[in-house]
Design an enzyme around this catalytic site. Structure first.
Site, PDB file in Angstrom:
ATOM      1  N   ASP A 113       0.814  -1.225   0.000  1.00  0.00           N
ATOM      2  CA  ASP A 113       0.000   0.000   0.000  1.00  0.00           C
ATOM      3  C   ASP A 113       0.845   1.271   0.000  1.00  0.00           C
ATOM      4  O   ASP A 113       0.289   2.381   0.084  1.00  0.00           O
ATOM      5  CB  ASP A 113      -0.979  -0.019   1.181  1.00  0.00           C
ATOM      6  CG  ASP A 113      -2.114  -1.003   0.929  1.00  0.00           C
ATOM      7  OD1 ASP A 113      -2.509  -1.159  -0.240  1.00  0.00           O
ATOM      8  OD2 ASP A 113      -2.595  -1.624   1.886  1.00  0.00           O
ATOM      9  N   ASP A 174      -6.224  -5.631  -4.571  1.00  0.00           N
ATOM     10  CA  ASP A 174      -6.099  -4.201  -4.252  1.00  0.00           C
ATOM     11  C   ASP A 174      -4.829  -3.582  -4.837  1.00  0.00           C
ATOM     12  O   ASP A 174      -4.758  -2.379  -5.097  1.00  0.00           O
ATOM     13  CB  ASP A 174      -6.055  -3.984  -2.734  1.00  0.00           C
ATOM     14  CG  ASP A 174      -6.993  -4.875  -1.945  1.00  0.00           C
ATOM     15  OD1 ASP A 174      -7.264  -5.997  -2.396  1.00  0.00           O
ATOM     16  OD2 ASP A 174      -7.430  -4.475  -0.864  1.00  0.00           O
TER      17      ASP A 174
HETATM   18  N1  GLY Z   1      -6.822  -2.332   0.593  1.00  0.00           N
HETATM   19  C1  GLY Z   1      -7.525  -2.797   1.724  1.00  0.00           C
HETATM   20  C2  GLY Z   1      -8.987  -2.640   1.640  1.00  0.00           C
HETATM   21  O1  GLY Z   1      -9.522  -2.295   0.593  1.00  0.00           O
HETATM   22  O2  GLY Z   1      -9.639  -2.872   2.626  1.00  0.00           O
END
Ligand code: GLY
Length: 396
Positions: A113, A174
């Protein structure tokens, strides 16, 4: 590797043949409400970060340690684009040093992330204001993100230490939203290796995470030593074979964004297939349930997945050629979705809330942030309004 079946026909042809019956004043009102909330939260949040989800509609305040810390500064930059009010620029650029410190001290940086974190906090102020410190920090983040690659499999590990046996070789859908940091780094430096790594990741992820029927699994494991694909499973969805709504939304938007940089038509087809699957499983009011296995009641909605999908549909529709049969319907679907969010999900009905959108779900299996505001839902709602009200050059 799953060979995808033919993409299913888009339902609701009639609804999506035209935009919603709302006028410019409707969108301006939705935007003004959001801008007002952002402005009043600046004093409330101070130099802290809102947590990922609210508690009874009010965000707890935390230090810059979560994967979600950049959504709040991302909203400042969007607000600045609408108003050119220096308050937002100062607030946004004022956070760059904190993001640099987080990198320097390696505070919760063992995550893919880094893309979410450094695109919105640092690429955005570089793009908007030429902030050189932000550029340098974002490039450092891109270098750190590349260290998460498993060369044999050609993928970027999602969570945790690379040697953690529970996480080693695991990717999640994600990550498609984290790749623009790498594409940007190649454009900035002229060095192709960032872009090549991102392209290999998205193509490998698509080959294993997208199922035959165009639904997605949330996470997928590779053998890091041999590169062999192993198995898919879920972390935040209902079950290993269901389709977590926010994951599907990340897939739509992430593939459309990879197309923006790579111009590979296969990415558009992937985004199209994921988008039709998502749209065909929305209930009447077009607000997705938290997992797309649910289509008709009894479970919480996820306004964040819905807002992310709307932004992805707008990006995808703009990328499709003029003669493409989905171009108009995807744009209209995004507008209908955004109108529905504005009518039925905002915190107008809960004025004590510090969020913008009610009815998000962070992780139902973990009982985290269920039927609450989510800071990422708020960001993407604001991004969607920005795309609609003034057009937008993505920070992504
Ligand atoms: N990237 C983590 C979520 O969407 O919860």
């Amino acid at each position: 590797m799953s060979a995808c079946k033919e993409i299913e026909i888009l339902k609701r042809k009639e609804l999506f043949s035209s935009p919603p019956k709302v006028d410019a004043a409707f969108w301006k009102d939705a935007l003004d409400y959001s801008l007002g909330k952002i402005k009043s939260n600046i004093a409330v949040f101070g130099d802290r970060c809102p947590g990922p989800t609210s508690v009874n509609g009010v965000y707890p305040l935390i230090p810059n340690t979560d994967w979600t810390s950049s959504f709040w500064p991302g909203m400042f930059f969007l607000a600045w684009e609408h108003t050119e009010d220096e308050l937002y620029r100062r607030a946004g650029e004022g956070r760059v040093a904190g993001f640099r410190e987080r990198l320097d001290k390696r505070i919760e940086t063992e995550t893919h992330d880094l893309g979410f974190l450094y695109t919105l906090s640092c690429v955005a102020p570089w793009r908007l204001f030429g902030n050189a410190a932000a550029r340098e920090t974002a490039l450092m983040a891109a270098d750190l993100l590349l260290l998460r690659r498993h060369e044999k499999a050609g993928v970027i590990q999602a969570w945790g230490n690379l040697d953690d046996p529970r996480q080693r070789g695991r990717i999640i859908i994600d990550c498609a939203m984290n790749l623009p940091l790498l594409y940007w780094a190649s454009e900035e430096t002229g060095k192709p290796h960032y872009r090549e790594a991102a392209a290999r990741h998205i193509n490998t992820a698509n080959a294993h995470i997208i199922r035959e029927n165009w639904s997605t699994c949330h996470t997928y494991f590779f053998d890091a030593e041999t590169g062999k694909p192993l198995r898919g499973n879920t972390a935040q969805g209902y079950s290993d074979d269901s389709c977590w709504a926010r994951g599907q939304a990340w897939g739509i938007y992430g593939n459309a964004l990879s197309y923006r940089y790579l111009r590979d038509p296969d990415l558009l087809e992937k985004a199209r297939g994921l988008a039709r699957y998502f749209l065909n499983r929305l209930p009447k009011d077009l607000i997705a349930y938290w997992d797309l296995i649910f289509v008709d009641g009894g479970e919480e909605r996820d306004s964040s997945a819905t807002a992310i999908a709307a932004c992805g549909l707008l990006e995808l529709s703009a990328a499709l050629g003029e003669g493409d049969a989905d171009k108009g319907p995807f744009k209209n679907a995004a507008l209908h979705i955004m109108a529905s969010l504005a009518k039925s999900c905002t915190t107008r009905e809960k004025p004590e809330s510090t969020g913008l959108l009610l009815h998000g779900v962070y992780s139902k299996p973990d009982g985290k942030g269920v039927d609450e505001c989510t800071i990422f839902g708020d960001y993407f709602y604001m991004e969607g309004l920005t795309r609609i009200c003034r057009g937008w050059n993505p920070y992504w």
